[in-house]
Design an enzyme around this catalytic site. Sequence first.
Site, mmCIF file in Angstrom:
data_model
loop_
_atom_site.group_PDB
_atom_site.id
_atom_site.type_symbol
_atom_site.label_atom_id
_atom_site.label_comp_id
_atom_site.label_asym_id
_atom_site.label_seq_id
_atom_site.Cartn_x
_atom_site.Cartn_y
_atom_site.Cartn_z
ATOM 1 N N ASN A 116 38.441 54.383 66.774
ATOM 2 C CA ASN A 116 38.419 53.033 66.237
ATOM 3 C C ASN A 116 38.007 51.927 66.707
ATOM 4 O OD1 ASN A 116 40.366 50.532 67.330
ATOM 5 N ND2 ASN A 116 40.939 52.530 68.386
ATOM 6 N N PHE A 120 40.685 43.839 67.539
ATOM 7 C CA PHE A 120 41.752 42.726 67.785
ATOM 8 C C PHE A 120 41.778 41.940 66.590
ATOM 9 C CE2 PHE A 120 41.034 42.207 72.631
ATOM 10 C CZ PHE A 120 41.660 43.596 72.979
ATOM 11 N N SER A 183 39.686 47.319 76.044
ATOM 12 C CA SER A 183 39.150 47.562 74.678
ATOM 13 C C SER A 183 37.747 47.695 74.610
ATOM 14 C CB SER A 183 39.883 46.715 73.730
ATOM 15 O OG SER A 183 39.329 47.026 72.377
ATOM 16 N N ASN A 185 36.244 47.373 71.981
ATOM 17 C CA ASN A 185 35.845 46.847 70.585
ATOM 18 C C ASN A 185 35.525 45.504 70.786
ATOM 19 O OD1 ASN A 185 35.821 49.486 69.434
ATOM 20 N ND2 ASN A 185 37.863 49.364 69.714
ATOM 21 N N THR A 186 35.739 44.706 71.650
ATOM 22 C CA THR A 186 35.372 43.351 71.955
ATOM 23 C C THR A 186 34.239 43.163 72.764
ATOM 24 O OG1 THR A 186 37.694 42.481 71.236
ATOM 25 C CG2 THR A 186 36.316 41.194 72.717
ATOM 26 N N LYS A 221 46.107 46.940 81.722
ATOM 27 C CA LYS A 221 45.955 48.082 80.875
ATOM 28 C C LYS A 221 44.336 48.693 81.263
ATOM 29 C CE LYS A 221 46.326 50.679 76.315
ATOM 30 N NZ LYS A 221 46.927 50.489 74.984
ATOM 31 N N ASN A 250 43.456 53.254 77.997
ATOM 32 C CA ASN A 250 43.134 52.968 76.665
ATOM 33 C C ASN A 250 42.348 53.806 76.071
ATOM 34 O OD1 ASN A 250 42.107 51.270 74.611
ATOM 35 N ND2 ASN A 250 42.891 49.558 75.828
#
Length: 342
Positions: A116, A120, A183, A185-186, A221, A250
């Site tokens: 994925n 966010f 994450s 993805n940022t 996390k 994560n």
Amino acid sequence: MYSLIKPIFFKFDPENVHYFVVKRLKWFNDKFPLGKTIIRSSFDVHIKGLEREVFGIKFRNPVGLAAGFDKNGEYVEPLSNLGFGFIEVGTVTPMPQPGNDKPRMFRLPNDEALINRMGFNNKGVDVMAERLRLLKDKHPDIVVGGNIGKNKATPNEDAVSDYIKCFDRLFDVVDYFVVNVSSPNTPGLRELQEKEPLKKILNTLQQRNRKNDISRPILLKIAPDLTDAQLDDIIEIVAETNIAGIIATNTTISRENLATEQNLKAETGGLSGKPVKERSTEVIRYLSEKSNKAFPIIGVGGIHSAKDAQEKMDAGASLVQLYTGFIYEGPGLIKSICKALV
Ligand SMILES: Cc1cc2nc3c(=O)[nH]c(=O)nc-3n(C[C@H](O)[C@H](O)[C@H](O)COP(=O)(O)O)c2cc1C
């Protein structure tokens, strides 16, 4: 039952299926008292001996829903009725943001995995706070974790103010907090896992905690891609900032040992599910052994069976969370893990 529906779900886009299912679940739960009873009696876990007390919170069972499934805290009650011992909502950011362009979630059935790059996507912390206030009025007993992050547009130098905004806004409506700096993805977010920026964020939140009469446990996390030296730093940071614990892990940016064909595994984003299981367990074991069990760990990553959950517990986790395994195995997985963990 789930094994009959799953092939139909898996024919459609994963994000569309996700919203289709959770919306129906909520509708069934809200509109029909009988619906709620049916869901509860089919899935909810009533097994003695599963209660746990971890970082000062009582959990009815140790199996939680991982962050990212309910980004806005919209489905906490129906998801709780499926048997989860706790629900982590978010990642939420101060301002609403759309996330990355679609498609941004991909199934890798040959590896029982997902990739994925949601980025966010969420409706902002005000919307979440209001939803959780209503939920907590009705169901104060449901344990809710608030997973907080920063907006994409906020530069890393100002990240701490985004974490503070989310922390303050959610303080009265969550039971614990998770600082998400892991994450993939940022852009640049994972740089906040470095010692100095991380200490700044965690110390600032802990100062806020001390100002209140009550404090909320704060967990961090982390990514499965950290080196041993970085994990040593994490142990030091937990001790220095006195946070309540760690969530490991994560999603991973690694694509090692996948059976999936090249074009699909080359999709950008975080990989979850079975391929991340071993590494996530290794991280838990390393943190637990190296710190001498100094803090609680929530184990997450590739739990698709009761055995996988037991492995995380044996490695040092006090609680576990599911995401991808829940998609591949269905809600029956919660009860089967609970039965095995008594
Ligand atoms: C579609 C998707 C979205 C996710 N979104 C978030 C998120 O917003 N915040 C977060 O901390 N973790 C997020 N995660 C990571 C999960 O919470 C979990 O840590 C990871 O997927 C490993 O567990 P699993 O193998 O059981 O899925 C997401 C995972 C997936 C698959």
